[in-house]
Write an enzyme that holds these catalytic residues in place. Structure first.
Site, mmCIF file in Angstrom:
data_model
loop_
_atom_site.group_PDB
_atom_site.id
_atom_site.type_symbol
_atom_site.label_atom_id
_atom_site.label_comp_id
_atom_site.label_asym_id
_atom_site.label_seq_id
_atom_site.Cartn_x
_atom_site.Cartn_y
_atom_site.Cartn_z
ATOM 1 N N ASN A 77 -4.880 2.943 -13.075
ATOM 2 C CA ASN A 77 -3.999 1.925 -12.334
ATOM 3 C C ASN A 77 -2.411 2.514 -12.634
ATOM 4 O O ASN A 77 -2.229 3.439 -13.440
ATOM 5 C CB ASN A 77 -3.954 0.689 -13.505
ATOM 6 N N GLY A 87 0.746 -1.274 0.156
ATOM 7 C CA GLY A 87 0.241 -0.047 0.050
ATOM 8 C C GLY A 87 0.910 1.414 0.043
ATOM 9 O O GLY A 87 0.366 2.329 0.623
ATOM 10 N N LEU A 140 -9.342 -8.158 -13.571
ATOM 11 C CA LEU A 140 -10.868 -7.660 -13.662
ATOM 12 C C LEU A 140 -11.485 -8.071 -15.018
ATOM 13 O O LEU A 140 -10.993 -8.242 -16.233
ATOM 14 C CB LEU A 140 -10.823 -6.291 -13.375
ATOM 15 N N ASN A 147 1.753 3.095 -2.461
ATOM 16 C CA ASN A 147 1.243 4.196 -3.440
ATOM 17 C C ASN A 147 -0.115 4.748 -2.800
ATOM 18 O O ASN A 147 -0.400 5.827 -3.217
ATOM 19 C CB ASN A 147 0.749 3.387 -4.932
ATOM 20 N N HIS A 160 1.336 1.172 -13.272
ATOM 21 C CA HIS A 160 2.371 0.247 -13.576
ATOM 22 C C HIS A 160 3.623 0.559 -13.546
ATOM 23 O O HIS A 160 4.003 1.657 -14.166
ATOM 24 C CB HIS A 160 1.977 -0.519 -14.875
#
Ligand code: GRF
Length: 218
Positions: A110, A15, A96, A17, A112
């Protein structure tokens, strides 16, 4: 009443980010607030960080559901109960389904740890070193049905140094991630970045148009 966009953060682990987003949202005038943090891993350390910051947390253990769809129905309901405008995936390690992705189209971000479209998927740092690239970095993008693809909101580049191990490169990229995600969320939540024809259009033409190079340019 605040105009800040209501954000739900999805995590699976440490966690960091998410923590950088929580920190950014503390700044007065930041156009987003974290309303809900959800983890698919019940003992994810990030849940405790969010909880200590006074943010509502929820664990929805994907293993407790018979199918991906059943898990996502629960996830979707929790996000809607919290009246979330935007979702930020932050180290969320579940693929998902198309149904969930389309339901939140242009509202789910998101991060990456590579300069997409290079090195999609896992083990990005090992593969970047193996490929011999001189620059790597991170990308914040809107989520689409194909993994690690979608309109790119912002990218940050960092050098790959000759003797780098994957862990050393990961640490350098992570530092950039912690700066990039808050900037990207700000661009989206303020309305400065929006999707048109599956590309990002910038309203106020920020100097760097979502492109950041280490050492950091503000
Ligand atoms: C980050 O490197 C992120 O880009 C990747 O997984 C890592 C999660 O780290 N998807 P954290 O949980 O945010 O600390």
């Amino acid at each position: 009443m605040s105009n800040a966009k209501r954000v739900g953060v999805l995590i699976s682990g440490r966690g960091s980010n998410m923590a950088s987003l929580i920190e950014a949202c503390r700044n007065p005038g930041y156009p987003a607030e974290i309303i809900q943090v959800i983890s698919n891993v019940p003992d994810a350390p990030g849940l405790e960080i969010a909880d200590k910051s006074g943010i509502s947390t929820k664990a929805i253990d994907h293993k407790a559901y018979p199918s991906r769809e059943a898990f996502e129905t629960e996830l979707d309901a929790a996000l809607r109960d919290a009246n979330v405008d935007l979702i930020c995936n932050a180290g969320f390690m579940r693929l998902l389904t198309d149904g969930f992705v389309e339901a939140w189209r242009d509202r789910q971000l998101n991060i990456h740890p590579s300069l997409l479209p290079a090195f999609k998927g896992l083990h990005t740092h090992e593969r970047a070193i193996e490929a011999g690239v001189r620059l790597s970095g991170c990308t914040v993008h809107f989520v689409r049905t194909e993994m690690d693809s979608g309109p790119i909101i912002a990218q940050a580049a960092v050098p790959v140094l000759p003797e780098d191990t994957p862990d050393e490169l990961a640490a350098r990229v992570l530092e950039a991630e912690h700066k990039l995600y808050p900037l990207a969320l700000k661009l989206v939540a303020s309305g400065d970045a929006r999707v048109e024809n599956d590309h990002i259009i910038f309203k106020n033409r920020p100097a760097l148009h979502g492109a950041y190079i280490s050492p950091w340019y503000e």
